[in-house]
Design a protein around this motif. Structure first.
Motif, mmCIF file in Angstrom:
data_model
loop_
_atom_site.group_PDB
_atom_site.id
_atom_site.type_symbol
_atom_site.label_atom_id
_atom_site.label_comp_id
_atom_site.label_asym_id
_atom_site.label_seq_id
_atom_site.Cartn_x
_atom_site.Cartn_y
_atom_site.Cartn_z
ATOM 1 N N LEU A 61 -8.740 -18.746 1.025
ATOM 2 C CA LEU A 61 -9.749 -17.690 0.980
ATOM 3 C C LEU A 61 -9.657 -16.774 2.196
ATOM 4 O O LEU A 61 -9.770 -15.547 2.070
ATOM 5 C CB LEU A 61 -11.143 -18.294 0.851
ATOM 6 C CG LEU A 61 -11.407 -19.001 -0.478
ATOM 7 C CD1 LEU A 61 -12.778 -19.655 -0.461
ATOM 8 C CD2 LEU A 61 -11.276 -18.041 -1.633
ATOM 9 N N TYR A 62 -9.436 -17.342 3.373
ATOM 10 C CA TYR A 62 -9.282 -16.495 4.555
ATOM 11 C C TYR A 62 -7.970 -15.718 4.493
ATOM 12 O O TYR A 62 -7.888 -14.594 4.982
ATOM 13 C CB TYR A 62 -9.382 -17.307 5.838
ATOM 14 C CG TYR A 62 -10.815 -17.557 6.237
ATOM 15 C CD1 TYR A 62 -11.646 -16.506 6.591
ATOM 16 C CD2 TYR A 62 -11.335 -18.837 6.255
ATOM 17 C CE1 TYR A 62 -12.962 -16.717 6.940
ATOM 18 C CE2 TYR A 62 -12.653 -19.063 6.606
ATOM 19 C CZ TYR A 62 -13.459 -18.002 6.949
ATOM 20 O OH TYR A 62 -14.772 -18.213 7.293
ATOM 21 N N GLY A 63 -6.943 -16.301 3.891
ATOM 22 C CA GLY A 63 -5.697 -15.571 3.682
ATOM 23 C C GLY A 63 -5.913 -14.388 2.751
ATOM 24 O O GLY A 63 -5.384 -13.294 2.985
ATOM 25 N N LEU A 64 -6.703 -14.600 1.713
ATOM 26 C CA LEU A 64 -7.039 -13.512 0.794
ATOM 27 C C LEU A 64 -7.831 -12.416 1.519
ATOM 28 O O LEU A 64 -7.575 -11.225 1.336
ATOM 29 C CB LEU A 64 -7.834 -14.058 -0.391
ATOM 30 C CG LEU A 64 -8.295 -13.038 -1.424
ATOM 31 C CD1 LEU A 64 -7.096 -12.379 -2.093
ATOM 32 C CD2 LEU A 64 -9.184 -13.712 -2.449
ATOM 33 N N ALA A 65 -8.773 -12.822 2.359
ATOM 34 C CA ALA A 65 -9.543 -11.843 3.139
ATOM 35 C C ALA A 65 -8.623 -11.053 4.068
ATOM 36 O O ALA A 65 -8.794 -9.840 4.244
ATOM 37 C CB ALA A 65 -10.626 -12.546 3.944
ATOM 38 N N PHE A 66 -7.624 -11.720 4.634
ATOM 39 C CA PHE A 66 -6.666 -11.044 5.499
ATOM 40 C C PHE A 66 -5.885 -9.987 4.722
ATOM 41 O O PHE A 66 -5.712 -8.859 5.179
ATOM 42 C CB PHE A 66 -5.710 -12.061 6.124
ATOM 43 C CG PHE A 66 -4.704 -11.440 7.046
ATOM 44 C CD1 PHE A 66 -5.031 -11.161 8.351
ATOM 45 C CD2 PHE A 66 -3.427 -11.138 6.599
ATOM 46 C CE1 PHE A 66 -4.106 -10.592 9.212
ATOM 47 C CE2 PHE A 66 -2.490 -10.563 7.442
ATOM 48 C CZ PHE A 66 -2.839 -10.289 8.756
ATOM 49 N N VAL A 67 -5.426 -10.358 3.528
ATOM 50 C CA VAL A 67 -4.665 -9.422 2.693
ATOM 51 C C VAL A 67 -5.526 -8.235 2.285
ATOM 52 O O VAL A 67 -5.087 -7.078 2.345
ATOM 53 C CB VAL A 67 -4.077 -10.137 1.458
ATOM 54 C CG1 VAL A 67 -3.510 -9.152 0.460
ATOM 55 C CG2 VAL A 67 -3.022 -11.142 1.885
ATOM 56 N N ILE A 68 -6.759 -8.491 1.904
ATOM 57 C CA ILE A 68 -7.663 -7.408 1.516
ATOM 58 C C ILE A 68 -7.908 -6.478 2.702
ATOM 59 O O ILE A 68 -7.906 -5.254 2.552
ATOM 60 C CB ILE A 68 -8.986 -7.967 0.951
ATOM 61 C CG1 ILE A 68 -8.724 -8.630 -0.400
ATOM 62 C CG2 ILE A 68 -10.030 -6.862 0.832
ATOM 63 C CD1 ILE A 68 -9.900 -9.403 -0.929
ATOM 64 N N ALA A 69 -8.099 -7.041 3.886
ATOM 65 C CA ALA A 69 -8.311 -6.221 5.075
ATOM 66 C C ALA A 69 -7.059 -5.407 5.396
ATOM 67 O O ALA A 69 -7.144 -4.277 5.872
ATOM 68 C CB ALA A 69 -8.691 -7.096 6.256
ATOM 69 N N TRP A 70 -5.895 -5.975 5.152
ATOM 70 C CA TRP A 70 -4.646 -5.260 5.406
ATOM 71 C C TRP A 70 -4.492 -4.075 4.449
ATOM 72 O O TRP A 70 -4.071 -2.996 4.854
ATOM 73 C CB TRP A 70 -3.477 -6.220 5.259
ATOM 74 C CG TRP A 70 -2.160 -5.597 5.593
ATOM 75 C CD1 TRP A 70 -1.295 -4.986 4.732
ATOM 76 C CD2 TRP A 70 -1.571 -5.508 6.879
ATOM 77 N NE1 TRP A 70 -0.208 -4.535 5.419
ATOM 78 C CE2 TRP A 70 -0.341 -4.834 6.742
ATOM 79 C CE3 TRP A 70 -1.969 -5.934 8.140
ATOM 80 C CZ2 TRP A 70 0.485 -4.590 7.807
ATOM 81 C CZ3 TRP A 70 -1.120 -5.696 9.208
ATOM 82 C CH2 TRP A 70 0.078 -5.028 9.042
ATOM 83 N N VAL A 71 -4.862 -4.282 3.201
ATOM 84 C CA VAL A 71 -4.726 -3.242 2.185
ATOM 85 C C VAL A 71 -5.755 -2.138 2.395
ATOM 86 O O VAL A 71 -5.448 -0.955 2.279
ATOM 87 C CB VAL A 71 -4.859 -3.844 0.765
ATOM 88 C CG1 VAL A 71 -4.956 -2.770 -0.285
ATOM 89 C CG2 VAL A 71 -3.692 -4.777 0.481
ATOM 90 N N ASP A 72 -6.983 -2.508 2.716
ATOM 91 C CA ASP A 72 -8.057 -1.526 2.866
ATOM 92 C C ASP A 72 -8.774 -1.781 4.192
ATOM 93 O O ASP A 72 -9.796 -2.465 4.228
ATOM 94 C CB ASP A 72 -9.028 -1.639 1.678
ATOM 95 C CG ASP A 72 -10.033 -0.499 1.666
ATOM 96 O OD1 ASP A 72 -9.908 0.430 2.478
ATOM 97 O OD2 ASP A 72 -10.939 -0.561 0.811
#
Length: 65
Positions: free
Chosen positions: A49-60
C-alpha cells in the motif's frame, strides 16, 4: 513521496522480520494461528500500500488544495 517511500522500506523490513519469526518458531506456540496468519497478511500488505502511494505521488506530485 519521501514519507511513503520510507514507510514502504520500513514495512518491507518489518515484514521480513515477521516472516523470519514465524518460520524460525520465535512466536509462542500458544498464539492463535489465525491471528498469526492475519498479522502475516497485514505486514505483507503494508509495504504494498505504501508502494502504491509512492507510485501515485510520483505520477501526480502536484500539491492539493
Amino acid at each position: 513521496m519521501l514519507y511513503s517511500g520510507a514507510l514502504c522500506a520500513a514495512g518491507l523490513f518489518f515484514s521480513a522480520m515477521w516472516q523470519h519469526a514465524l518460520r524460525a518458531g520465535l512466536v509462542s506456540p500458544r498464539a492463535d494461528p489465525h491471528r498469526m496468519q492475519a498479522l502475516r497478511f497485514h505486514w505483507m500488505l503494508v509495504p504494498l500500500l505504501y508502494g502504491l502511494a509512492f507510485v501515485i505521488a510520483w505520477v501526480d506530485a502536484r500539491p492539493s488544495g
